[in-house]
Design a protein around this motif. Sequence first.
Motif, PDB file in Angstrom:
ATOM      1  N   THR A  24       0.831  -1.195   0.000  1.00 54.03           N
ATOM      2  CA  THR A  24       0.000   0.000   0.000  1.00 54.03           C
ATOM      3  C   THR A  24       0.869   1.249   0.000  1.00 54.03           C
ATOM      4  OG1 THR A  24      -1.699  -1.191   1.210  1.00 54.03           O
ATOM      5  CG2 THR A  24      -1.836   1.205   1.252  1.00 54.03           C
ATOM      6  N   ILE A  25       0.468   2.208  -0.814  1.00 56.29           N
ATOM      7  CA  ILE A  25       1.174   3.477  -0.910  1.00 56.29           C
ATOM      8  C   ILE A  25       0.249   4.577  -0.397  1.00 56.29           C
ATOM      9  CG2 ILE A  25       2.304   5.123  -2.474  1.00 56.29           C
ATOM     10  CD1 ILE A  25       3.632   2.328  -2.420  1.00 56.29           C
ATOM     11  N   PHE A  26       0.733   5.402   0.513  1.00 60.11           N
ATOM     12  CA  PHE A  26      -0.007   6.563   0.982  1.00 60.11           C
ATOM     13  C   PHE A  26       0.636   7.796   0.363  1.00 60.11           C
ATOM     14  CE2 PHE A  26      -1.251   3.524   4.118  1.00 60.11           C
ATOM     15  CZ  PHE A  26      -2.507   3.928   4.535  1.00 60.11           C
ATOM     16  N   VAL A  27      -0.181   8.603  -0.313  1.00 59.69           N
ATOM     17  CA  VAL A  27       0.309   9.841  -0.912  1.00 59.69           C
ATOM     18  C   VAL A  27      -0.173  10.977  -0.021  1.00 59.69           C
ATOM     19  CG1 VAL A  27       0.352  11.289  -2.974  1.00 59.69           C
ATOM     20  CG2 VAL A  27       0.119   8.801  -3.204  1.00 59.69           C
ATOM     21  N   SER A  28       0.775  11.594   0.687  1.00 61.41           N
ATOM     22  CA  SER A  28       0.406  12.671   1.608  1.00 61.41           C
ATOM     23  C   SER A  28       0.136  13.949   0.833  1.00 61.41           C
ATOM     24  CB  SER A  28       1.513  12.896   2.644  1.00 61.41           C
ATOM     25  OG  SER A  28       2.688  13.341   2.018  1.00 61.41           O
ATOM     26  N   ARG A  29      -0.843  14.714   1.328  1.00 63.84           N
ATOM     27  CA  ARG A  29      -1.207  15.973   0.684  1.00 63.84           C
ATOM     28  C   ARG A  29      -1.268  17.062   1.741  1.00 63.84           C
ATOM     29  NH1 ARG A  29      -6.569  15.296  -2.356  1.00 63.84           N
ATOM     30  NH2 ARG A  29      -7.248  14.567  -0.339  1.00 63.84           N
ATOM     31  N   ARG A  30      -0.787  18.216   1.399  1.00 64.14           N
ATOM     32  CA  ARG A  30      -0.814  19.341   2.319  1.00 64.14           C
ATOM     33  C   ARG A  30      -2.260  19.767   2.551  1.00 64.14           C
ATOM     34  NH1 ARG A  30       3.020  23.559   0.359  1.00 64.14           N
ATOM     35  NH2 ARG A  30       4.508  22.157   1.325  1.00 64.14           N
ATOM     36  N   ASN A  31      -2.645  19.847   3.806  1.00 65.32           N
ATOM     37  CA  ASN A  31      -3.982  20.314   4.209  1.00 65.32           C
ATOM     38  C   ASN A  31      -5.123  19.451   3.672  1.00 65.32           C
ATOM     39  OD1 ASN A  31      -2.812  22.553   5.566  1.00 65.32           O
ATOM     40  ND2 ASN A  31      -2.699  23.645   3.621  1.00 65.32           N
ATOM     41  N   ALA A  32      -4.860  18.180   3.431  1.00 66.32           N
ATOM     42  CA  ALA A  32      -5.907  17.269   2.958  1.00 66.32           C
ATOM     43  C   ALA A  32      -5.581  15.850   3.416  1.00 66.32           C
ATOM     44  CB  ALA A  32      -6.020  17.324   1.436  1.00 66.32           C
ATOM     45  N   ALA A  33      -6.587  15.022   3.420  1.00 67.97           N
ATOM     46  CA  ALA A  33      -6.390  13.621   3.798  1.00 67.97           C
ATOM     47  C   ALA A  33      -5.505  12.931   2.763  1.00 67.97           C
ATOM     48  CB  ALA A  33      -7.737  12.913   3.871  1.00 67.97           C
ATOM     49  N   PRO A  34      -4.684  11.984   3.198  1.00 70.28           N
ATOM     50  CA  PRO A  34      -3.833  11.267   2.239  1.00 70.28           C
ATOM     51  C   PRO A  34      -4.675  10.395   1.312  1.00 70.28           C
ATOM     52  CG  PRO A  34      -3.629  10.315   4.426  1.00 70.28           C
ATOM     53  CD  PRO A  34      -4.480  11.526   4.562  1.00 70.28           C
ATOM     54  N   ILE A  35      -4.108  10.089   0.165  1.00 66.26           N
ATOM     55  CA  ILE A  35      -4.731   9.189  -0.798  1.00 66.26           C
ATOM     56  C   ILE A  35      -4.024   7.838  -0.696  1.00 66.26           C
ATOM     57  CG2 ILE A  35      -5.120   8.763  -3.262  1.00 66.26           C
ATOM     58  CD1 ILE A  35      -6.725  11.136  -2.118  1.00 66.26           C
ATOM     59  N   VAL A  36      -4.800   6.768  -0.722  1.00 71.14           N
ATOM     60  CA  VAL A  36      -4.242   5.423  -0.629  1.00 71.14           C
ATOM     61  C   VAL A  36      -4.248   4.798  -2.016  1.00 71.14           C
ATOM     62  CG1 VAL A  36      -4.483   3.147   0.434  1.00 71.14           C
ATOM     63  CG2 VAL A  36      -5.130   5.199   1.718  1.00 71.14           C
ATOM     64  N   VAL A  37      -3.102   4.228  -2.418  1.00 68.99           N
ATOM     65  CA  VAL A  37      -2.981   3.559  -3.708  1.00 68.99           C
ATOM     66  C   VAL A  37      -2.643   2.097  -3.439  1.00 68.99           C
ATOM     67  CG1 VAL A  37      -1.772   3.509  -5.928  1.00 68.99           C
ATOM     68  CG2 VAL A  37      -2.102   5.700  -4.739  1.00 68.99           C
ATOM     69  N   TYR A  38      -3.475   1.196  -3.967  1.00 70.89           N
ATOM     70  CA  TYR A  38      -3.190  -0.233  -3.863  1.00 70.89           C
ATOM     71  C   TYR A  38      -3.833  -0.933  -5.044  1.00 70.89           C
ATOM     72  CZ  TYR A  38      -7.937  -0.797  -2.042  1.00 70.89           C
ATOM     73  OH  TYR A  38      -9.293  -0.781  -1.894  1.00 70.89           O
ATOM     74  N   ALA A  39      -3.354  -2.096  -5.370  1.00 75.74           N
ATOM     75  CA  ALA A  39      -3.897  -2.865  -6.486  1.00 75.74           C
ATOM     76  C   ALA A  39      -5.238  -3.466  -6.082  1.00 75.74           C
ATOM     77  CB  ALA A  39      -2.923  -3.967  -6.888  1.00 75.74           C
ATOM     78  N   ALA A  40      -6.220  -3.304  -6.943  1.00 77.78           N
ATOM     79  CA  ALA A  40      -7.551  -3.844  -6.682  1.00 77.78           C
ATOM     80  C   ALA A  40      -7.511  -5.367  -6.784  1.00 77.78           C
ATOM     81  CB  ALA A  40      -8.550  -3.272  -7.681  1.00 77.78           C
ATOM     82  N   THR A  41      -8.330  -6.002  -5.980  1.00 78.54           N
ATOM     83  CA  THR A  41      -8.495  -7.456  -6.044  1.00 78.54           C
ATOM     84  C   THR A  41      -9.924  -7.748  -6.491  1.00 78.54           C
ATOM     85  OG1 THR A  41      -9.244  -7.627  -3.756  1.00 78.54           O
ATOM     86  CG2 THR A  41      -6.858  -7.787  -4.142  1.00 78.54           C
ATOM     87  N   GLU A  42     -10.218  -8.993  -6.742  1.00 80.13           N
ATOM     88  CA  GLU A  42     -11.571  -9.353  -7.165  1.00 80.13           C
ATOM     89  C   GLU A  42     -12.604  -8.968  -6.118  1.00 80.13           C
ATOM     90  OE1 GLU A  42     -12.524 -12.945  -9.052  1.00 80.13           O
ATOM     91  OE2 GLU A  42     -10.591 -13.113 -10.059  1.00 80.13           O
ATOM     92  N   GLU A  43     -12.238  -8.964  -4.850  1.00 77.34           N
ATOM     93  CA  GLU A  43     -13.165  -8.592  -3.784  1.00 77.34           C
ATOM     94  C   GLU A  43     -13.547  -7.113  -3.846  1.00 77.34           C
ATOM     95  OE1 GLU A  43     -10.068 -10.195  -2.564  1.00 77.34           O
ATOM     96  OE2 GLU A  43     -11.071 -12.058  -3.081  1.00 77.34           O
ATOM     97  N   ASP A  44     -12.740  -6.299  -4.514  1.00 77.45           N
ATOM     98  CA  ASP A  44     -13.018  -4.873  -4.623  1.00 77.45           C
ATOM     99  C   ASP A  44     -14.110  -4.555  -5.648  1.00 77.45           C
ATOM    100  OD1 ASP A  44     -11.068  -3.981  -2.736  1.00 77.45           O
ATOM    101  OD2 ASP A  44      -9.519  -4.317  -4.248  1.00 77.45           O
TER     102      ASP A  44
END
Length: 54
Positions: A24-44
Motif C-alpha cells: 500500500t502506498i499513501f500519498v500525503s497531501r498538504r492540508n488534505a487527507a492522504p490518498i491510498v494507492v493499492y492494487a484492486a483485487t476481485e473482492e473490490d
Amino acid sequence: MQIITTREFRANQKKYFELAEKETIFVSRRNAAPIVVYAATEEDFPSREELHHE
C-alpha cells in the motif's frame, strides 16, 4: 507501506503503480487527507448480483 509526497508520486507514477501491486502506498497531501494507492483485487469489484440488484 510507503508514505510519499504528491510531488514524488507525480515524478514516479509508474514506479509507484508497480509497487502498489505489492504494498500500500499513501500519498500525503498538504492540508488534505492522504490518498491510498493499492492494487484492486476481485473482492473490490461488485458481483453480478450486486450490479443488477437495483
